[in-house]
Enzyme design. Structure first.
Site, short mmCIF file in Angstrom:
data_model
loop_
_atom_site.label_atom_id
_atom_site.label_comp_id
_atom_site.label_asym_id
_atom_site.label_seq_id
_atom_site.Cartn_x
_atom_site.Cartn_y
_atom_site.Cartn_z
N ASP A 1 0.84 -1.20 0.00
CA ASP A 1 0.00 0.00 0.00
C ASP A 1 0.87 1.25 0.00
O ASP A 1 2.03 1.22 0.45
CB ASP A 1 -0.91 0.02 1.22
CG ASP A 1 -1.89 -1.14 1.24
OD1 ASP A 1 -2.22 -1.65 0.15
OD2 ASP A 1 -2.32 -1.53 2.34
N LYS A 2 0.32 2.35 -0.44
CA LYS A 2 1.05 3.61 -0.54
C LYS A 2 1.78 3.95 0.75
O LYS A 2 2.96 4.34 0.72
CB LYS A 2 0.07 4.74 -0.89
CG LYS A 2 0.69 6.13 -0.89
CD LYS A 2 -0.35 7.19 -1.16
CE LYS A 2 0.25 8.58 -1.07
NZ LYS A 2 -0.77 9.65 -1.29
#
Length: 319
Positions: free
Chosen positions: A138-139
């Site tokens: 995830d970011k």
């Protein structure tokens, strides 16, 4: 000369009744579902030697054959973005992803991604699907990722991921005091009402997370999580499902809970922590070229060290 991709897979009986494009997405996970749909429609991906439609149902046992020309990823531009490379050879690259870096371009993030950085670092990756990216973080999750630098390496790594033989362990800091470790074996799928979220649901795909306690604080726990499967947001969803959401997880964490009697310093630290407290700390797999088992580790980033120090300091003030 363009690269010709050739793949041959047998649809397992466990996929009976699902759509062809869904089955293809599971078996050829290195490609996007839209790209696979295009290959099905063009006849580059056949079912038992015949053309089919993406929505056709499969029954298990059919043979999927993919023969396609891989075009260069010309729509993705190389960008000079610094990479923390842990290891690199002719076949694979292992990197330590920082928080805030999106892995793949998408709507809202057309550039400035890890993929753009990889194309700048190694231009030859333009000929590899997704520039060699075989799994994602995830970011705002930090830590280790492996990237394939050849088609053969990509095929090997995707196969290892599907066989669940890649070892991935994460460090996480969760809300609540765990008494012991355990296992979450609960299927994960798209949330029925919020398309941006995942959820534990009977219609989801199998998902298994093992976790153990590293350190307990007054109202939080430092844990290590080991993945058997790699579903989207898996650790975040499973920990929230067990009512131990990750600190800083705006999507799954719910309302911020502060320990009774917490110092003002800790309260401010918890309120301002900018991301989910999650870090991919170890990664192990079979090297696609040598056949040897290799493993890598990445130290916790500074923000997690500071968070853990703050939790310890708050506990010491109460003793």
């Amino acid at each position: 000369m363009p690269d010709i991709l050739q793949r041959d897979e047998r649809i397992p009986d466990s996929m009976v009744g699902i759509r062809l494009d869904q089955a293809a997405a599971e078996l050829f996970a290195e490609f996007s579902r839209e790209r696979l749909k295009g290959w099905i429609k063009s006849g580059a991906l056949t079912l038992d030697g015949a053309t089919a439609k993406p929505k056709d149902k499969v029954y298990g046992g059919e043979r999927l054959v993919l023969e396609a020309v891989l075009e260069d990823a010309v729509r993705w531009q190389p960008q000079a973005i610094e990479l923390a490379i842990v290891h690199e050879d002719d076949d694979v690259l292992v990197l330590d992803k920082p928080a805030g870096l999106v892995v793949h371009p998408a709507a809202g993030n057309p550039d400035g991604t890890l993929l753009n950085a990889l194309l700048h670092h190694c231009p030859a990756l333009a000929a590899i699907p997704r520039a060699g990216i075989v799994h994602r973080l995830d970011k705002d999750t930090t830590g280790l990722m492996v990237v394939a630098k050849t088609l053969a390496a990509q095929t090997s790594l995707v196969g290892q991921l599907q066989a669940r033989s890649v070892s991935r362990e994460y460090a996480a800091v969760v809300t609540g005091m765990m008494t012991a470790g355990g296992t979450v074996d609960a299927p994960i799928g798209r949330h029925p009402k919020d398309r941006k979220r995942q959820a534990v649901t009977e219609s989801g795909k199998p998902a298994v997370t093992h976790y153990r306690v590293v350190e307990r604080f007054r109202g939080h726990t430092h844990v290590r999580c080991r993945l058997e499967t790699g579903r989207t947001h898996q650790i975040r969803v499973h920990m929230a499902h067990r009512r131990y959401p990750l600190i800083g997880d705006a999507l799954y964490g719910g309302r911020l809970k502060l320990p009774a009697g917490a110092s003002e310093a800790l309260k401010e630290q918890l309120r301002s922590f900018p991301r989910q407290a999650l870090h991919a700390r170890t990664l192990a797999f079979v090297h696609p070229a040598s056949g040897e088992s290799v493993s890598f580790s990445a130290e916790l980033p500074d923000d997690l060290w500071v968070l853990l120090d703050g939790l310890r300091a708050d506990g010491e003030e109460r003793t």
